[in-house]
Design an enzyme around this catalytic site. Structure first.
Site, PDB file in Angstrom:
ATOM      1  CE1 TYR A  17      -0.755  -6.462  11.382  1.00 54.15           C
ATOM      2  CE2 TYR A  17      -2.995  -7.255  10.482  1.00 54.15           C
ATOM      3  CZ  TYR A  17      -1.972  -6.226  10.434  1.00 54.15           C
ATOM      4  OH  TYR A  17      -1.996  -5.400   9.500  1.00 54.15           O
ATOM      5  CB  ILE A  36      -0.922  -0.128   1.163  1.00 59.68           C
ATOM      6  CG1 ILE A  36      -1.698  -1.303   1.222  1.00 59.68           C
ATOM      7  CG2 ILE A  36      -1.805   1.064   1.177  1.00 59.68           C
ATOM      8  CD1 ILE A  36      -2.887  -1.343   2.228  1.00 59.68           C
ATOM      9  CG  ASP A  90       9.893  -0.451   3.287  1.00 59.22           C
ATOM     10  OD1 ASP A  90       8.836  -0.321   3.048  1.00 59.22           O
ATOM     11  OD2 ASP A  90      10.143  -1.419   3.540  1.00 59.22           O
ATOM     12  CG  ASN A  91      12.188  -3.341   7.576  1.00 57.92           C
ATOM     13  OD1 ASN A  91      11.203  -3.281   6.951  1.00 57.92           O
ATOM     14  ND2 ASN A  91      11.935  -3.989   9.047  1.00 57.92           N
TER      15      ASN A  91
END
Ligand code: UDP
Length: 316
Positions: free
Chosen positions: A147, A12, A31-32
């Site tokens: 989660y 996304i 971002d990793n």
């Protein structure tokens, strides 16, 4: 606008970055590359500022937040299969990582959009799910719900920071968002079915396929996120973002086979073969999207047939 997107190389996040670039924003991403990938942002090279790093790196997050006007917090560990196989790391990233982002944005008093999930409603059987619906999750040993728990706590911290510190946050709860660039590697059903169909391999349905979902194209979801971020009236509020048209997983498999002209067969396996111990499913998940429709006049425009076609075209 100087836009900072955590998880900007993700599914996304990268579509959101595309939309911001098209709007003329200066875009920075962090971002990793765990569930995100360099491939998702290859076409943006030279157009945006890319930082490969972790949202748990407080100094880096604070620096990037400080230099932005608005933050889209899209970074998360996700995918049912992924969460169940990497539970501790996922909880840490989703909760502790998000806390760092929330506090940094509060400190520098920026506008914030956070990505939450329909998963927080758990297995509540009262459908459709509206924003005030109860959370109904299983015992802590059912690790699928970690989660949902981590994201719900993140939402609660954001909501509290709004009340106590004036954090200008809007929460978006995505329902089964799908489209090009999504990988089936972490469990998501639509890319998995389309990949199998394109390879003319068996499509694997877990349980009997009577469970249902509603899918939303990522472009529709991103349009919602951008529109929510442009209004101050959405600050302190939270919205479902999802598609229309409930479909069972069995019907989905048949539709995917038809639309891709595949020779795949359907195979059924029990949940116990598909997931590690600690899984339980929800039979239905249907979003009530009347709140966002009234707030910003948004509704999804892309049909499931178009969704399947756009994913198969991009995978071919
Ligand atoms: N599912 C399936 N086959 C697959 C992947 C998923 O039958 O290869 C089922 C899964 O058990 C669930 C539904 O499809 O009932 C949607 O799964 P997904 O992981 O995409 O999303 P979520 O469960 O979070 O809605």
């Amino acid at each position: 606008m100087r836009v900072f997107i955590t998880g900007g190389a993700g599914f996304i996040g990268s579509h959101l970055a595309d939309a911001c670039i098209a709007r003329g924003d200066a875009v920075t991403i962090l971002d990793n590359m765990s569930t995100g990938s360099a491939k998702n942002i290859a076409h943006m090279q030279g157009k945006i500022e890319i930082h490969e790093g972790d949202i748990r790196d407080q100094a880096l997050v604070e620096k990037l937040v400080e230099q932005s006007d608005i933050v889209f917090h899209m970074a998360a560990a996700l995918g049912v299969k992924n969460i169940m196989e990497h539970t501790l790391e996922s909880i840490d990233r989703n909760f502790n990582g998000s806390e760092i982002v929330l506090h940094a944005v509060t400190k520098y008093n920026k506008r914030l959009i956070i990505a939450s999930t329909s998963e927080i409603y758990g297995k509540n059987p009262n459908q459709p799910l509206h924003e005030e619906s109860d959370r109904l999750v299983g015992a802590p040993q059912k690790i699928r719900w970690t989660y949902a728990d981590a994201k719900a706590l993140e939402e609660a911290v954001a909501h509290t920071l709004h009340k106590t510190h004036g954090l200008k946050v809007t929460t978006v709860r995505f329902f089964n968002t799908v489209g090009p660039r999504q990988t089936g590697q972490y469990g998501m059903v639509v890319p998995r079915f389309i990949q199998s169909a394109l390879n003319n391999e068996d499509i694997t349905i877990y349980d009997d396929g009577s469970q249902s979902r509603v899918f939303c194209h990522v472009k529709d979801a991103v349009r919602a996120v951008i529109k929510l971020s442009e209004s101050d009236l959405t600050i302190g509020d939270y919205f479902n973002v999802g598609g229309v048209g409930e479909i069972t997983i069995k019907e989905l498999a048949t539709k995917v086979i038809e639309r891709t002209n595949s020779t795949s067969s359907i195979r059924y396996i029990p949940y116990s073969e598909a997931y590690p111990a600690g899984f339980e499913d929800m039979q239905r998940r249907v979003p009530d999207i009347s709140k966002i429709r009234h707030a910003i006049d948004w509704q999804p425009q892309i049909s499931l047939n178009e969704i399947i076609d756009s994913i198969s075209a991009s995978s071919a």
